[in-house]
Design a protein around this motif. Structure first.
Motif, PDB file in Angstrom:
ATOM      1  N   ASP A 106       0.714  -1.168  -0.006  1.00  0.00           N
ATOM      2  CA  ASP A 106       0.012   0.065   0.050  1.00  0.00           C
ATOM      3  C   ASP A 106       0.763   1.272   0.097  1.00  0.00           C
ATOM      4  OD1 ASP A 106       1.155  -0.121   2.490  1.00  0.00           O
ATOM      5  OD2 ASP A 106      -0.551  -0.233   3.658  1.00  0.00           O
ATOM      6  N   HIS A 107       2.047   1.036  -0.533  1.00  0.00           N
ATOM      7  CA  HIS A 107       2.890   2.371  -0.583  1.00  0.00           C
ATOM      8  C   HIS A 107       3.761   2.264  -1.958  1.00  0.00           C
ATOM      9  CE1 HIS A 107       5.630  -0.866   1.288  1.00  0.00           C
ATOM     10  NE2 HIS A 107       6.509  -0.279   0.486  1.00  0.00           N
ATOM     11  N   ASP A 108       4.124   3.389  -2.344  1.00  0.00           N
ATOM     12  CA  ASP A 108       4.839   3.391  -3.709  1.00  0.00           C
ATOM     13  C   ASP A 108       6.208   2.651  -3.716  1.00  0.00           C
ATOM     14  OD1 ASP A 108       3.115   4.956  -4.744  1.00  0.00           O
ATOM     15  OD2 ASP A 108       3.961   6.966  -4.097  1.00  0.00           O
ATOM     16  N   VAL A 109       6.417   1.692  -4.532  1.00  0.00           N
ATOM     17  CA  VAL A 109       7.307   1.070  -4.864  1.00  0.00           C
ATOM     18  C   VAL A 109       7.785   1.109  -6.220  1.00  0.00           C
ATOM     19  CG1 VAL A 109       8.628  -1.347  -4.736  1.00  0.00           C
ATOM     20  CG2 VAL A 109       6.982  -0.649  -2.810  1.00  0.00           C
ATOM     21  N   PRO A 110       8.995   1.340  -6.625  1.00  0.00           N
ATOM     22  CA  PRO A 110       9.316   1.327  -8.035  1.00  0.00           C
ATOM     23  C   PRO A 110       9.149   0.047  -8.654  1.00  0.00           C
ATOM     24  CG  PRO A 110      11.259   1.982  -6.941  1.00  0.00           C
ATOM     25  CD  PRO A 110      10.322   1.660  -5.862  1.00  0.00           C
ATOM     26  N   ALA A 111       8.605  -0.174  -9.865  1.00  0.00           N
ATOM     27  CA  ALA A 111       8.396  -1.082 -10.496  1.00  0.00           C
ATOM     28  C   ALA A 111       9.579  -1.719 -11.089  1.00  0.00           C
ATOM     29  CB  ALA A 111       7.389  -1.085 -11.986  1.00  0.00           C
ATOM     30  N   ILE A 112      10.010  -3.128 -10.927  1.00  0.00           N
ATOM     31  CA  ILE A 112      11.255  -3.510 -11.253  1.00  0.00           C
ATOM     32  C   ILE A 112      10.856  -4.776 -12.428  1.00  0.00           C
ATOM     33  CG2 ILE A 112      12.623  -2.867  -9.172  1.00  0.00           C
ATOM     34  CD1 ILE A 112      12.407  -5.823  -8.198  1.00  0.00           C
ATOM     35  N   GLY A 113      11.766  -5.021 -13.244  1.00  0.00           N
ATOM     36  CA  GLY A 113      11.625  -5.918 -14.185  1.00  0.00           C
ATOM     37  C   GLY A 113      12.533  -7.024 -14.065  1.00  0.00           C
ATOM     38  N   PHE A 114      12.124  -8.374 -14.822  1.00  0.00           N
ATOM     39  CA  PHE A 114      13.093  -9.585 -14.878  1.00  0.00           C
ATOM     40  C   PHE A 114      12.972 -10.018 -16.174  1.00  0.00           C
ATOM     41  CE2 PHE A 114      11.893  -9.362 -10.239  1.00  0.00           C
ATOM     42  CZ  PHE A 114      13.232  -9.512  -9.553  1.00  0.00           C
ATOM     43  N   ILE A 115      14.033 -10.401 -16.980  1.00  0.00           N
ATOM     44  CA  ILE A 115      14.116 -10.342 -18.425  1.00  0.00           C
ATOM     45  C   ILE A 115      14.966 -11.600 -18.857  1.00  0.00           C
ATOM     46  CG2 ILE A 115      14.747  -9.550 -20.590  1.00  0.00           C
ATOM     47  CD1 ILE A 115      14.217  -6.949 -19.167  1.00  0.00           C
ATOM     48  N   SER A 116      14.491 -12.591 -19.460  1.00  0.00           N
ATOM     49  CA  SER A 116      15.348 -13.721 -20.108  1.00  0.00           C
ATOM     50  C   SER A 116      14.802 -13.772 -21.744  1.00  0.00           C
ATOM     51  CB  SER A 116      14.958 -15.077 -19.332  1.00  0.00           C
ATOM     52  OG  SER A 116      15.573 -14.851 -18.110  1.00  0.00           O
ATOM     53  N   HIS A 117      15.603 -14.574 -22.388  1.00  0.00           N
ATOM     54  CA  HIS A 117      15.694 -14.731 -23.830  1.00  0.00           C
ATOM     55  C   HIS A 117      15.282 -16.280 -24.006  1.00  0.00           C
ATOM     56  CE1 HIS A 117      19.482 -16.807 -24.704  1.00  0.00           C
ATOM     57  NE2 HIS A 117      20.006 -15.837 -23.552  1.00  0.00           N
ATOM     58  N   TYR A 118      14.289 -16.521 -24.849  1.00  0.00           N
ATOM     59  CA  TYR A 118      13.758 -17.646 -25.254  1.00  0.00           C
ATOM     60  C   TYR A 118      14.553 -18.341 -26.483  1.00  0.00           C
ATOM     61  CZ  TYR A 118      10.547 -15.150 -28.104  1.00  0.00           C
ATOM     62  OH  TYR A 118       9.954 -14.332 -29.050  1.00  0.00           O
ATOM     63  N   ASP A 119      15.194 -17.682 -27.313  1.00  0.00           N
ATOM     64  CA  ASP A 119      16.070 -18.199 -28.239  1.00  0.00           C
ATOM     65  C   ASP A 119      17.176 -18.963 -27.664  1.00  0.00           C
ATOM     66  OD1 ASP A 119      17.428 -15.778 -27.854  1.00  0.00           O
ATOM     67  OD2 ASP A 119      18.524 -16.110 -29.626  1.00  0.00           O
ATOM     68  N   THR A 120      17.688 -20.049 -28.552  1.00  0.00           N
ATOM     69  CA  THR A 120      18.762 -20.776 -28.177  1.00  0.00           C
ATOM     70  C   THR A 120      19.798 -20.427 -29.293  1.00  0.00           C
ATOM     71  OG1 THR A 120      18.078 -22.774 -29.122  1.00  0.00           O
ATOM     72  CG2 THR A 120      17.816 -22.571 -26.793  1.00  0.00           C
ATOM     73  N   THR A 121      21.358 -20.670 -29.066  1.00  0.00           N
ATOM     74  CA  THR A 121      22.140 -20.383 -30.027  1.00  0.00           C
ATOM     75  C   THR A 121      22.413 -21.282 -31.111  1.00  0.00           C
ATOM     76  OG1 THR A 121      24.581 -20.266 -30.117  1.00  0.00           O
ATOM     77  CG2 THR A 121      23.839 -21.787 -28.843  1.00  0.00           C
ATOM     78  N   PRO A 122      22.561 -20.498 -32.180  1.00  0.00           N
ATOM     79  CA  PRO A 122      22.641 -21.490 -33.534  1.00  0.00           C
ATOM     80  C   PRO A 122      24.259 -21.976 -33.543  1.00  0.00           C
ATOM     81  CG  PRO A 122      23.034 -19.148 -34.166  1.00  0.00           C
ATOM     82  CD  PRO A 122      22.617 -19.092 -32.740  1.00  0.00           C
ATOM     83  N   ASP A 123      25.068 -21.909 -32.691  1.00  0.00           N
ATOM     84  CA  ASP A 123      26.439 -22.490 -32.630  1.00  0.00           C
ATOM     85  C   ASP A 123      26.219 -23.876 -32.780  1.00  0.00           C
ATOM     86  OD1 ASP A 123      27.188 -19.818 -32.460  1.00  0.00           O
ATOM     87  OD2 ASP A 123      28.042 -19.987 -30.418  1.00  0.00           O
ATOM     88  N   TYR A 124      25.281 -24.494 -32.240  1.00  0.00           N
ATOM     89  CA  TYR A 124      25.218 -26.066 -32.114  1.00  0.00           C
ATOM     90  C   TYR A 124      23.898 -26.386 -32.095  1.00  0.00           C
ATOM     91  CZ  TYR A 124      27.087 -30.741 -31.106  1.00  0.00           C
ATOM     92  OH  TYR A 124      27.612 -32.180 -31.178  1.00  0.00           O
ATOM     93  N   THR A 125      23.444 -27.642 -32.528  1.00  0.00           N
ATOM     94  CA  THR A 125      22.166 -27.929 -33.013  1.00  0.00           C
ATOM     95  C   THR A 125      21.380 -28.006 -31.759  1.00  0.00           C
ATOM     96  OG1 THR A 125      20.656 -29.592 -33.928  1.00  0.00           O
ATOM     97  CG2 THR A 125      22.704 -30.568 -32.851  1.00  0.00           C
ATOM     98  N   GLY A 126      20.224 -27.431 -31.571  1.00  0.00           N
ATOM     99  CA  GLY A 126      18.995 -27.502 -30.631  1.00  0.00           C
ATOM    100  C   GLY A 126      17.745 -28.389 -31.130  1.00  0.00           C
ATOM    101  N   THR A 127      17.953 -29.160 -31.908  1.00  0.00           N
ATOM    102  CA  THR A 127      16.919 -29.704 -32.706  1.00  0.00           C
ATOM    103  C   THR A 127      16.792 -31.242 -31.929  1.00  0.00           C
ATOM    104  OG1 THR A 127      16.978 -28.688 -34.684  1.00  0.00           O
ATOM    105  CG2 THR A 127      15.590 -31.001 -34.566  1.00  0.00           C
ATOM    106  N   ASN A 128      15.547 -31.498 -31.218  1.00  0.00           N
ATOM    107  CA  ASN A 128      15.274 -32.833 -30.833  1.00  0.00           C
ATOM    108  C   ASN A 128      16.204 -33.252 -29.553  1.00  0.00           C
ATOM    109  OD1 ASN A 128      13.518 -33.793 -32.636  1.00  0.00           O
ATOM    110  ND2 ASN A 128      15.411 -34.326 -34.156  1.00  0.00           N
ATOM    111  N   ILE A 129      16.128 -31.976 -28.660  1.00  0.00           N
ATOM    112  CA  ILE A 129      16.814 -32.152 -27.564  1.00  0.00           C
ATOM    113  C   ILE A 129      16.278 -33.096 -26.565  1.00  0.00           C
ATOM    114  CG2 ILE A 129      17.623 -30.790 -25.268  1.00  0.00           C
ATOM    115  CD1 ILE A 129      17.465 -28.178 -26.938  1.00  0.00           C
ATOM    116  N   ASN A 130      17.352 -34.082 -25.869  1.00  0.00           N
ATOM    117  CA  ASN A 130      16.796 -35.157 -25.155  1.00  0.00           C
ATOM    118  C   ASN A 130      17.468 -35.135 -23.742  1.00  0.00           C
ATOM    119  OD1 ASN A 130      15.814 -37.396 -24.115  1.00  0.00           O
ATOM    120  ND2 ASN A 130      17.476 -38.796 -25.111  1.00  0.00           N
ATOM    121  N   PRO A 131      16.923 -34.164 -22.839  1.00  0.00           N
ATOM    122  CA  PRO A 131      17.655 -33.833 -21.626  1.00  0.00           C
ATOM    123  C   PRO A 131      17.817 -34.974 -20.813  1.00  0.00           C
ATOM    124  CG  PRO A 131      15.902 -32.427 -22.093  1.00  0.00           C
ATOM    125  CD  PRO A 131      15.521 -33.604 -22.972  1.00  0.00           C
ATOM    126  N   GLN A 132      18.805 -35.342 -19.948  1.00  0.00           N
ATOM    127  CA  GLN A 132      19.038 -36.492 -18.986  1.00  0.00           C
ATOM    128  C   GLN A 132      19.301 -35.731 -17.681  1.00  0.00           C
ATOM    129  OE1 GLN A 132      19.750 -39.880 -20.804  1.00  0.00           O
ATOM    130  NE2 GLN A 132      18.667 -38.400 -22.197  1.00  0.00           N
TER     131      GLN A 132
END
Length: 414
Positions: free
Chosen positions: A70-96
């Motif tokens: 109920d008091h003024d607080v600065p709005a703050i943000g949290f940001i991430s990116h959802y692309d993955t690098t083209p440096d290595y294949t990201g197709t058919n990822i099978n996490p272990q």
């Protein structure tokens, strides 16, 4: 804090969505498949009940978790990116999933004899007894930055279910194309509406960064002349030989494999060559602005010197700045770093404050008016088959996000 199994499930659901970016594309997002990840996030943010959930024509996702004070607080943000690098294949990822890691070699792929070993990747020894998520040795994992997205989403979910934790408005942002240096190009800072933000895009647990490289890309073009080799004397000019002279004339020890900390480098990352034309693609990096400018001048002088040596104008270079060191924009508002440092300490993490040997959306956003330090997401060995993330590091990242929101509200109590 956050449920371990829920976090693992969410992370795996994200990394198995192929969302690699493409540096050769001129569109935003650079690949149509990034829309799959963006739309999934929009759907989940709406299911959470967040306000102002939006996705624009370039696939930037934004939302607001309204404050509960109920008091003024600065709005703050949290940001991430959802692309993955083209440096290595990201197709058919099978996490272990490797529970209770024993500190020894992890066989990623027995058939291809691919091993993740602490003898080579010594950081693995930090996580003995923890749960690790790895690749199967045939793709990257995508923890860069789907670990960050997972952590933001789990933190939002936790805050919603624990209204006793007081916080101001939290702005959530997910971006495309960070891996190809365009993640903040079309980010609408005014629409986002935060006074400052944090990218959740670092590596090892505890990392807190507000310095990054100044960065440029350089394309060197060398023109030759093709003539039948049997009749070439005095006529043929082989562009690949001149390209070799250019490569060998740059400081050999000022390359990524020989530098660390705040040391800059020249990095040749692509060559396309024939007798008639060779193209060299470099990235130029340095934390110090004066040294950064000097590196660009070195390349331009080398072109001039070689042209003079060969008595030609066959060699040219085009240099384009990519991003700059965000330290200049963050230092005047260091309280935003102090809050993150305090949050880490309060959840039992020793902050590791160091410069980023790379870039982040936060560097561009800081110059766009949104100061934006970078916080660990927990992963290691990004951009390749040896990538892994400890689940416990991801849990701690969730705790840090929640604590930052709580501390900000406390510090601005009127």
């Amino acid at each position: 804090m956050t449920n371990k199994n829920d976090l693992i499930k969410r992370f795996i659901s994200y990394v198995t969505v192929d969302s690699q970016s493409d540096p050769k594309s001129k569109t935003t997002p650079s690949t149509p498949k990034q829309w799959d990840m963006a739309n999934l996030l929009v759907q989940q943010l709406k299911e959470f009940g967040l306000s102002d959930v939006s996705i624009d024509e370039k696939a930037y996702v934004m939302a607001t978790l309204p404050g509960n004070v109920d008091h003024d607080v600065p709005a703050i943000g949290f940001i991430s990116h959802y692309d993955t690098t083209p440096d290595y294949t990201g197709t058919n990822i099978n996490p272990q999933i490797h529970k209770d890691y024993d500190g020894e070699d992890i066989i990623l792929n027995e058939a291809e004899e691919i091993v993740l070993s602490p003898d080579y990747f010594s950081d693995l020894k930090l996580y003995k007894g923890q749960t690790l998520i790895t690749t199967d040795g045939t793709t990257l994992l995508g923890a860069d930055d789907k670990a960050g997205i997972t952590e933001i989403m789990e933190a939002v979910k936790y805050l919603i279910s624990h209204p006793e934790i007081k916080h101001g408005d939290l702005k959530i942002g997910f971006t495309p194309d960070e891996e190809i240096g365009r993640g903040a190009h079309h980010f609408d800072v005014e629409k986002f509406g935060a006074e400052w933000a944090y990218t959740i895009d670092g590596s090892q647990i505890g990392e807190l960064e507000y310095e990054n490289f100044n960065a440029a890309g350089a394309v060197v073009t060398i023109k030759g002349k093709i003539v039948h080799p049997g009749y070439a004397k005095g006529k043929l000019i082989n562009s690949m030989y001149m390209a070799t002279d250019f490569i060998n004339s740059l400081p050999r020890l000022e390359t990524p494999e020989h530098t660390e900390g705040r040391q800059g480098f020249f990095h040749l990352h692509d060559i396309k060559g024939s007798v008639e034309e060779t193209n060299l693609e470099y990235i130029i990096r340095d934390h110090d602005k004066a040294h950064f400018e000097a590196r660009k001048e070195i390349m331009e002088k080398l072109v001039a010197d070689l042209n003079a040596q060969y008595e030609t104008d066959a060699i040219s270079v085009e240099i384009e700045d990519q991003y700059f060191n965000m330290r200049e924009k963050v230092e005047p508002v260091m309280h935003i770093v102090d809050i993150a440092e305090e949050a880490m300490k309060e959840v039992g993490i020793m902050p590791i404050i160091k410069p980023i040997r790379g870039g982040t959306d936060g560097s561009q956003l800081s110059y766009m008016g949104l100061p934006c330090p970078n916080i660990f997401a927990g992963g290691h060995n990004f951009h390749g088959r040896y990538e892994y993330v400890p689940v416990e590091s991801m849990q701690k990242a969730v705790e840090v996000i929640v604590k930052i929101a709580e501390l900000t509200a406390q510090k601005y109590t009127s």
